[in-house]
Design a protein around this motif. Structure first.
Motif, PDB file in Angstrom:
ATOM      1  N   LEU A  69       1.490  -1.509  -0.471  1.00  0.00           N
ATOM      2  CA  LEU A  69      -0.475  -0.333   0.391  1.00  0.00           C
ATOM      3  C   LEU A  69       0.882   0.769   0.442  1.00  0.00           C
ATOM      4  O   LEU A  69       0.534   2.199  -0.849  1.00  0.00           O
ATOM      5  CB  LEU A  69      -0.976  -0.270   1.377  1.00  0.00           C
ATOM      6  CG  LEU A  69      -2.119  -1.122   0.825  1.00  0.00           C
ATOM      7  CD1 LEU A  69      -2.514  -1.070   2.398  1.00  0.00           C
ATOM      8  CD2 LEU A  69      -2.805  -0.270  -0.320  1.00  0.00           C
ATOM      9  N   CYS A  70       1.901   0.737   0.460  1.00  0.00           N
ATOM     10  CA  CYS A  70       3.190   2.243   0.779  1.00  0.00           C
ATOM     11  C   CYS A  70       3.346   3.004  -0.415  1.00  0.00           C
ATOM     12  O   CYS A  70       3.630   3.663  -1.349  1.00  0.00           O
ATOM     13  CB  CYS A  70       3.947   2.547   1.624  1.00  0.00           C
ATOM     14  SG  CYS A  70       3.344   2.181   3.292  1.00  0.00           S
ATOM     15  N   TRP A  71       4.010   1.321  -0.964  1.00  0.00           N
ATOM     16  CA  TRP A  71       4.755   1.417  -2.651  1.00  0.00           C
ATOM     17  C   TRP A  71       2.922   1.628  -3.766  1.00  0.00           C
ATOM     18  O   TRP A  71       3.715   3.059  -4.726  1.00  0.00           O
ATOM     19  CB  TRP A  71       5.034   0.257  -3.045  1.00  0.00           C
ATOM     20  CG  TRP A  71       5.059   0.222  -4.376  1.00  0.00           C
ATOM     21  CD1 TRP A  71       6.187   0.481  -5.160  1.00  0.00           C
ATOM     22  CD2 TRP A  71       5.161  -0.756  -6.052  1.00  0.00           C
ATOM     23  NE1 TRP A  71       6.794   0.230  -6.338  1.00  0.00           N
ATOM     24  CE2 TRP A  71       5.251  -0.766  -6.836  1.00  0.00           C
ATOM     25  CE3 TRP A  71       3.369  -1.451  -5.248  1.00  0.00           C
ATOM     26  CZ2 TRP A  71       4.722  -0.504  -8.219  1.00  0.00           C
ATOM     27  CZ3 TRP A  71       3.035  -1.539  -6.815  1.00  0.00           C
ATOM     28  CH2 TRP A  71       3.442  -0.944  -8.240  1.00  0.00           C
ATOM     29  N   LEU A  72       1.968   2.042  -3.584  1.00  0.00           N
ATOM     30  CA  LEU A  72       1.264   2.138  -4.378  1.00  0.00           C
ATOM     31  C   LEU A  72       1.240   3.578  -4.043  1.00  0.00           C
ATOM     32  O   LEU A  72       0.879   4.134  -5.147  1.00  0.00           O
ATOM     33  CB  LEU A  72      -0.428   1.137  -4.254  1.00  0.00           C
ATOM     34  CG  LEU A  72      -1.435   1.797  -4.796  1.00  0.00           C
ATOM     35  CD1 LEU A  72      -0.757   1.495  -7.035  1.00  0.00           C
ATOM     36  CD2 LEU A  72      -2.668   0.947  -4.402  1.00  0.00           C
ATOM     37  N   GLY A  73       0.965   4.262  -2.853  1.00  0.00           N
ATOM     38  CA  GLY A  73       0.597   5.507  -2.651  1.00  0.00           C
ATOM     39  C   GLY A  73       1.751   6.181  -3.275  1.00  0.00           C
ATOM     40  O   GLY A  73       1.713   7.179  -3.751  1.00  0.00           O
ATOM     41  N   TRP A  74       2.957   5.836  -3.704  1.00  0.00           N
ATOM     42  CA  TRP A  74       4.102   6.853  -4.583  1.00  0.00           C
ATOM     43  C   TRP A  74       3.893   6.758  -5.708  1.00  0.00           C
ATOM     44  O   TRP A  74       3.895   7.543  -5.951  1.00  0.00           O
ATOM     45  CB  TRP A  74       5.880   6.036  -3.077  1.00  0.00           C
ATOM     46  CG  TRP A  74       5.553   6.498  -2.212  1.00  0.00           C
ATOM     47  CD1 TRP A  74       5.956   5.564  -0.643  1.00  0.00           C
ATOM     48  CD2 TRP A  74       6.457   7.733  -1.787  1.00  0.00           C
ATOM     49  NE1 TRP A  74       5.890   6.467   0.616  1.00  0.00           N
ATOM     50  CE2 TRP A  74       6.546   8.039  -0.521  1.00  0.00           C
ATOM     51  CE3 TRP A  74       5.976   8.564  -2.177  1.00  0.00           C
ATOM     52  CZ2 TRP A  74       7.271   9.343   0.297  1.00  0.00           C
ATOM     53  CZ3 TRP A  74       7.010  10.178  -1.239  1.00  0.00           C
ATOM     54  CH2 TRP A  74       7.175  10.406   0.045  1.00  0.00           C
TER      55      TRP A  74
END
Length: 91
Positions: A69-74
């Motif tokens: 989810l952090c990767w997708l947010g970035w």
């Protein structure tokens, strides 16, 4: 009791995945189904160690999902600030 319910659920989902894999001819779906049946059978056969393993699996899944989810947010942030990208919501 929760471990037994989880084990039975895992076996049922694994069997459904195996049936779907045979109908679609998907090797990866079949592998996922076989693993689910194996884990479910292990949870039903050994509820004590299965509970400890279930705690670890849920913890690892939470860490992996959080990282994804952090990767997708970035990635979405980069797309939103791209001057050459689509002008979504900019009228």
């Amino acid at each position: 009791m929760l471990v037994l319910i989880t084990g039975i659920w895992s076996i049922a989902i694994g069997v459904l995945r195996l049936v779907l894999a045979f109908r679609l001819g998907s090797v990866l779906m079949g592998l996922a189904g076989a693993i689910a049946v194996f884990i479910g059978a292990w949870l039903v056969a050994a509820p004590g160690p299965g509970l400890l393993a279930l705690i670890w699996v849920v913890g690892i899944q939470a860490l992996v999902a959080g990282a994804l989810l952090c990767w997708l947010g970035w990635r979405l942030r980069r797309v939103a600030h791209d001057p050459h990208g689509p002008a979504l919501g900019r009228g």
